[in-house]
Scaffold this motif. Structure first.
Motif, PDB file in Angstrom:
ATOM      1  N   ASP A 109     -20.753  -5.071  -9.479  1.00 30.58           N
ATOM      2  CA  ASP A 109     -19.653  -4.126  -9.335  1.00 30.58           C
ATOM      3  C   ASP A 109     -19.141  -3.239  -8.434  1.00 30.58           C
ATOM      4  OD1 ASP A 109     -18.934  -5.719 -11.994  1.00 30.58           O
ATOM      5  OD2 ASP A 109     -20.354  -4.484 -12.879  1.00 30.58           O
ATOM      6  N   ILE A 110     -20.575  -2.656  -8.116  1.00 30.02           N
ATOM      7  CA  ILE A 110     -20.327  -1.473  -7.103  1.00 30.02           C
ATOM      8  C   ILE A 110     -20.054  -2.539  -5.767  1.00 30.02           C
ATOM      9  CG2 ILE A 110     -21.826  -0.188  -5.741  1.00 30.02           C
ATOM     10  CD1 ILE A 110     -23.296   0.568  -8.320  1.00 30.02           C
ATOM     11  N   ARG A 111     -20.611  -3.535  -5.648  1.00 29.21           N
ATOM     12  CA  ARG A 111     -20.444  -4.261  -4.213  1.00 29.21           C
ATOM     13  C   ARG A 111     -18.606  -4.566  -4.177  1.00 29.21           C
ATOM     14  NH1 ARG A 111     -22.900  -8.062  -0.858  1.00 29.21           N
ATOM     15  NH2 ARG A 111     -21.248  -9.821  -0.273  1.00 29.21           N
ATOM     16  N   ASN A 112     -18.073  -4.995  -5.528  1.00 27.99           N
ATOM     17  CA  ASN A 112     -16.579  -5.027  -5.473  1.00 27.99           C
ATOM     18  C   ASN A 112     -15.920  -3.801  -4.943  1.00 27.99           C
ATOM     19  OD1 ASN A 112     -16.717  -7.676  -6.299  1.00 27.99           O
ATOM     20  ND2 ASN A 112     -16.269  -7.438  -8.385  1.00 27.99           N
ATOM     21  N   VAL A 157     -31.137   6.503  -8.230  1.00 29.22           N
ATOM     22  CA  VAL A 157     -30.889   4.884  -7.890  1.00 29.22           C
ATOM     23  C   VAL A 157     -30.629   4.544  -6.514  1.00 29.22           C
ATOM     24  CG1 VAL A 157     -30.367   4.225 -10.334  1.00 29.22           C
ATOM     25  CG2 VAL A 157     -28.617   4.970  -8.777  1.00 29.22           C
ATOM     26  N   PRO A 158     -30.833   3.435  -6.086  1.00 30.79           N
ATOM     27  CA  PRO A 158     -30.337   3.228  -4.609  1.00 30.79           C
ATOM     28  C   PRO A 158     -28.386   3.586  -4.529  1.00 30.79           C
ATOM     29  CG  PRO A 158     -31.680   1.402  -5.329  1.00 30.79           C
ATOM     30  CD  PRO A 158     -31.104   2.202  -6.530  1.00 30.79           C
ATOM     31  N   ILE A 159     -28.437   4.564  -3.334  1.00 32.68           N
ATOM     32  CA  ILE A 159     -26.892   4.744  -3.148  1.00 32.68           C
ATOM     33  C   ILE A 159     -26.342   3.545  -2.127  1.00 32.68           C
ATOM     34  CG2 ILE A 159     -25.168   6.202  -2.415  1.00 32.68           C
ATOM     35  CD1 ILE A 159     -27.235   8.504  -3.655  1.00 32.68           C
ATOM     36  N   LEU A 160     -25.679   2.610  -2.413  1.00 31.86           N
ATOM     37  CA  LEU A 160     -24.960   1.609  -1.449  1.00 31.86           C
ATOM     38  C   LEU A 160     -23.478   1.993  -1.294  1.00 31.86           C
ATOM     39  CD1 LEU A 160     -26.632  -1.642  -2.760  1.00 31.86           C
ATOM     40  CD2 LEU A 160     -27.479  -0.094  -1.117  1.00 31.86           C
ATOM     41  N   ALA A 168     -28.527 -11.007   5.582  1.00 28.74           N
ATOM     42  CA  ALA A 168     -29.209 -10.223   6.455  1.00 28.74           C
ATOM     43  C   ALA A 168     -30.886 -10.033   6.190  1.00 28.74           C
ATOM     44  CB  ALA A 168     -28.776  -8.937   6.154  1.00 28.74           C
ATOM     45  N   PRO A 169     -31.681  -9.731   6.964  1.00 23.08           N
ATOM     46  CA  PRO A 169     -33.095  -9.892   6.800  1.00 23.08           C
ATOM     47  C   PRO A 169     -33.491  -9.265   5.424  1.00 23.08           C
ATOM     48  CG  PRO A 169     -32.737  -9.200   9.059  1.00 23.08           C
ATOM     49  CD  PRO A 169     -31.274  -9.088   8.487  1.00 23.08           C
ATOM     50  N   LEU A 170     -34.503  -9.793   4.831  1.00 21.85           N
ATOM     51  CA  LEU A 170     -34.793  -9.366   3.464  1.00 21.85           C
ATOM     52  C   LEU A 170     -35.022  -7.886   3.282  1.00 21.85           C
ATOM     53  CD1 LEU A 170     -35.050 -10.318   0.317  1.00 21.85           C
ATOM     54  CD2 LEU A 170     -37.603 -10.719   1.045  1.00 21.85           C
ATOM     55  N   GLU A 171     -35.776  -7.543   4.318  1.00 20.63           N
ATOM     56  CA  GLU A 171     -36.161  -6.049   4.260  1.00 20.63           C
ATOM     57  C   GLU A 171     -35.100  -5.146   4.177  1.00 20.63           C
ATOM     58  OE1 GLU A 171     -36.920  -7.693   8.521  1.00 20.63           O
ATOM     59  OE2 GLU A 171     -37.309  -8.365   6.343  1.00 20.63           O
ATOM     60  N   SER A 172     -34.067  -5.521   4.931  1.00 21.60           N
ATOM     61  CA  SER A 172     -32.847  -4.623   5.050  1.00 21.60           C
ATOM     62  C   SER A 172     -32.180  -4.384   3.634  1.00 21.60           C
ATOM     63  CB  SER A 172     -31.897  -5.003   5.856  1.00 21.60           C
ATOM     64  OG  SER A 172     -31.275  -6.231   5.812  1.00 21.60           O
ATOM     65  N   LEU A 173     -32.218  -5.630   2.722  1.00 22.26           N
ATOM     66  CA  LEU A 173     -31.620  -5.793   1.600  1.00 22.26           C
ATOM     67  C   LEU A 173     -32.361  -4.895   0.397  1.00 22.26           C
ATOM     68  CD1 LEU A 173     -30.590  -9.359   1.761  1.00 22.26           C
ATOM     69  CD2 LEU A 173     -28.996  -7.323   2.263  1.00 22.26           C
ATOM     70  N   GLN A 174     -33.793  -4.907   0.584  1.00 17.63           N
ATOM     71  CA  GLN A 174     -34.694  -4.267  -0.405  1.00 17.63           C
ATOM     72  C   GLN A 174     -34.664  -2.862  -0.246  1.00 17.63           C
ATOM     73  OE1 GLN A 174     -38.261  -6.608   0.345  1.00 17.63           O
ATOM     74  NE2 GLN A 174     -37.941  -7.742  -1.440  1.00 17.63           N
ATOM     75  N   VAL A 175     -33.468  -2.244  -0.737  1.00 14.68           N
ATOM     76  CA  VAL A 175     -33.329  -0.705  -0.495  1.00 14.68           C
ATOM     77  C   VAL A 175     -34.333   0.231  -1.431  1.00 14.68           C
ATOM     78  CG1 VAL A 175     -31.001  -0.744   0.459  1.00 14.68           C
ATOM     79  CG2 VAL A 175     -31.344  -0.978  -2.092  1.00 14.68           C
ATOM     80  N   ARG A 177     -34.912   3.618  -4.053  1.00  8.01           N
ATOM     81  CA  ARG A 177     -34.187   4.584  -4.719  1.00  8.01           C
ATOM     82  C   ARG A 177     -33.945   5.853  -3.988  1.00  8.01           C
ATOM     83  NH1 ARG A 177     -37.176   4.784 -10.469  1.00  8.01           N
ATOM     84  NH2 ARG A 177     -35.507   5.959 -11.111  1.00  8.01           N
ATOM     85  N   ASP A 178     -32.850   6.516  -4.278  1.00  6.87           N
ATOM     86  CA  ASP A 178     -32.613   7.876  -3.827  1.00  6.87           C
ATOM     87  C   ASP A 178     -33.017   8.675  -4.787  1.00  6.87           C
ATOM     88  OD1 ASP A 178     -30.931   8.011  -1.025  1.00  6.87           O
ATOM     89  OD2 ASP A 178     -30.196   5.930  -2.243  1.00  6.87           O
ATOM     90  N   LYS A 179     -33.210   9.883  -4.411  1.00  4.58           N
ATOM     91  CA  LYS A 179     -33.739  11.003  -5.600  1.00  4.58           C
ATOM     92  C   LYS A 179     -32.314  11.358  -6.469  1.00  4.58           C
ATOM     93  CE  LYS A 179     -36.762  13.637  -2.401  1.00  4.58           C
ATOM     94  NZ  LYS A 179     -37.052  14.977  -1.751  1.00  4.58           N
ATOM     95  N   GLU A 180     -32.993  11.580  -7.598  1.00  5.34           N
ATOM     96  CA  GLU A 180     -31.822  12.081  -8.912  1.00  5.34           C
ATOM     97  C   GLU A 180     -30.963  12.989  -8.261  1.00  5.34           C
ATOM     98  OE1 GLU A 180     -31.444  12.804 -13.401  1.00  5.34           O
ATOM     99  OE2 GLU A 180     -33.305  12.664 -12.719  1.00  5.34           O
TER     100      GLU A 180
END
Length: 605
Positions: A109-112, A157-160, A168-175, A177-180
């Motif tokens: 949903d965030i992707r949308n 959580v990851p902020i995208l 894209a390369p897998l390592e760039s997709l495996q983000v 977590r950001d700090k709370e």
């Protein structure tokens, strides 16, 4: 463009009327396949938005805290609610069945939303600069709402903010977590953009700038509470050490100030519903009116579209419905937020009542509009709750309740048909004695119940009253709590007394944080706030510490032709506990398996 096309091909949009800022979204079903069709016309954008709104984490009638946002075969089970694990009600849950959550992870949903933000500026020549600005503000509000649903469950959580390319390369997709702290700051900043960019009003089914401000008052109050009360060592572990969960205590006042300032933005734009001089009926009407000046953001339902809910059928006894299955009931502990009910004399003996309805005399109108008491009426029928008959009664209430059941001199029965010398032993509305589901506390829920519905129409998936996600009373409560946390008792007292006057309650001359919290519990009862309030105040493990809740059982004393009420353990006799690790939910296991950079998991998982 390739990554956008891949997304659009997966989205088959049915734009159903589900979310409203005082109106409903009414769009015809449409299949959309290309960015130009979606973002190149206002109709296309509206259809895309409809899908995003439908996915918002609004904890409504159908929300099940153990299974999520229900749509489908079991979405009628509206008695599976968070109130029934916190002591507001007792219901089908036992212990703390919802502590681990249900794996909420709305990154599709965030992707949308990220797609919307990326694409809209490309079509400014078609939509107009002003329209694109407003739409982008709406998108920032929507993104903030999804992240709020994540942050209150997981902390950081990851902020995208960009659409990831699946190629894209897998390592760039495996983000990571950001700090709370960063997550809450992002939510606040997104809502600021929503407020700055959206208009004061919007058309059918859409947020406006004040919706963003109201949500910010809620979210920043949550963050401030985490900072102030989460510093106690509830969540020790690697995630806490890295700041992935927890917020520094010295940041608390910054968040409380943001919550207070956001709440002030709504002053003069919304007002408490106060159209009926009958305070009880006024408060009842508040929850049945989609056009109330108190409603900031609501979710609507329709029998025709198949989105109707089952609140009326699952909050009332079968006796008062076409096909009910009530399983969640207000507790005496909850009712006593308003003060102890006067059911005993100074010497401890039970007071005698000429009829059950006398118990309601002198009670606050808001309480009577929130809970159905013995003696109240619904759809022309009386709530005749009666646990049993005493041929005669002597002694104190406490001594009688302390006896073993088989040593008490009452008469009980297994159903509602048994008579004792011509008098019904058990009421048609209970309490429960082992047969059909009936109250196990002596009370039923009244809030949100539509008493005007004829009995024949009160059935599963036949209720259409809106769910009020954000209303002005909550904003005033947010304002009061934030003000009190900042040492501003004057503004806190003013906000609380506005609510109490509308409720038909006596105004306060002074205020403290406990009064504010209790007012919040009374005003927002059964609206899915209390569970999160206990978590952000970090006192859930104290309130739910080997806790058992009570009911108030009516009895008829045959020899006196009078009624008495005894405070007894609720009939489910369930034990409620809250493990400290439940202040955060675990990152879903499936996501950890796909992305090891989401480790460390939250403490004690």
């Amino acid at each position: 463009m390739k990554k956008i096309n891949k997304l659009i091909l997966m989205v088959m949009i049915t734009a159903t009327a589900v979310i409203s800022s005082c109106q409903k979204l009414d769009m015809p079903p449409t299949n959309i396949f290309t960015p130009d069709i979606i973002f190149g016309s206002e109709a296309g954008v509206k259809s895309f938005l409809a899908t995003i709104y439908r996915a918002l984490p609004i904890e409504d009638f159908k929300y099940r805290p153990d299974q999520g946002f229900k749509v489908g075969a079991n979405d009628w089970e509206n008695f599976y609610n968070s109130a029934s694990v916190t002591g507001e009600q007792v219901g089908p849950f036992g212990g703390m069945d919802i502590g681990g959550g249900f794996g909420y992870w709305p990154y599709k949903d965030i992707r949308n939303v990220n797609t919307l933000i990326e694409e809209l500026p490309k079509y400014a020549n078609k939509l107009g600069e002003a329209k694109v600005k407003s739409l982008l503000g709406e998108a920032h509000f929507l993104r903030a709402y999804f992240y709020f649903g994540l942050a209150k469950r997981y902390g950081g959580v990851p902020i995208l903010t960009e659409v990831q390319d699946p190629g894209a390369p897998l390592e760039s997709l495996q983000v990571h977590r950001d700090k709370e702290e960063a997550t809450w700051d992002f939510i606040g900043a997104e809502l600021d953009l929503g407020y700055q960019m959206m208009d004061e009003t919007n058309e059918t089914g859409r947020a406006n700038k004040y919706v963003a401000a109201a949500l910010k008052s809620r979210a920043m109050l949550y963050a401030g509470s985490i900072a102030k009360y989460g510093s106690v060592n509830f969540v020790d572990g690697l995630a806490r050490a890295q700041g992935i969960v927890g917020i520094p205590a010295d940041k608390a006042n910054q968040y409380f100030t943001k919550a207070f300032d956001a709440a002030k933005l709504l002053d003069g734009h919304y007002s408490l519903y106060d159209k009926n001089s009958d305070k009880v009926q006024n408060y009842i009407d508040l929850f049945l009116k989609g056009d109330s000046p108190e409603n900031i953001f609501i979710k609507q339902y329709s029998i025709v579209s198949g989105s109707a809910h089952s609140w009326d059928a699952t909050m009332s006894p079968r006796y008062m419905t076409a096909n009910a299955l009530s399983r969640s009931y207000p507790t005496l502990d909850f009712v006593q937020r308003w003060g102890a009910l006067s059911v005993t004399n100074t010497d401890g003996t039970p007071k005698r009542f000429n009829n059950r309805a006398e118990l309601m005399e002198g009670l606050e109108p808001r309480l009577l509009a929130t809970v159905y008491f013995p003696g109240a009426t619904l759809r022309g029928l009386t709530f005749d709750m009666q646990r049993g008959i005493y041929p005669s009664f002597s002694g104190t209430a406490a001594a009688e309740v302390a006896k073993q059941p088989n040593t008490r001199s009452y008469i009980l029965a297994g159903d509602t048909k048994t008579l004792y010398q011509g008098k019904m032993v058990i009421g048609f509305t209970g309490p429960w004695t082992g047969g059909d589901e009936l109250t196990r506390t002596g009370f039923y829920v009244r809030k949100y119940v539509d008493a005007a519905k004829p009995i024949a129409t009160v059935d599963l998936n036949r209720s259409e009253q809106p769910w009020i996600d954000l209303r002005y009373a909550e904003v005033l409560l947010n304002k009061a709590e934030a003000a009190m946390e900042l040492g501003n008792a004057s503004d806190a007292l003013t906000a609380i007394n506005l609510i109490r006057v509308r409720a038909g309650a006596t105004v306060y001359n002074s205020i403290d944080i406990d009064k504010i919290r209790n007012e919040r519990g009374m005003e927002l009862a059964f609206e899915n706030h209390y569970y999160w309030d206990l978590k952000r105040w970090r006192n859930a493990d104290l309130v739910l510490n080997n806790t058992r809740f009570k009911g108030l059982m009516p009895y008829y004393v045959f020899s006196e032709n009078k009624y008495i009420f005894l405070a007894e353990p609720e009939l489910m006799q369930r034990n409620y506990n809250f493990d400290k690790r439940f202040y955060y939910e675990p990152i879903p296991g499936g996501e950890l398996g796909k992305n090891p950079n989401l480790y460390p998991n939250n403490p004690n998982y």
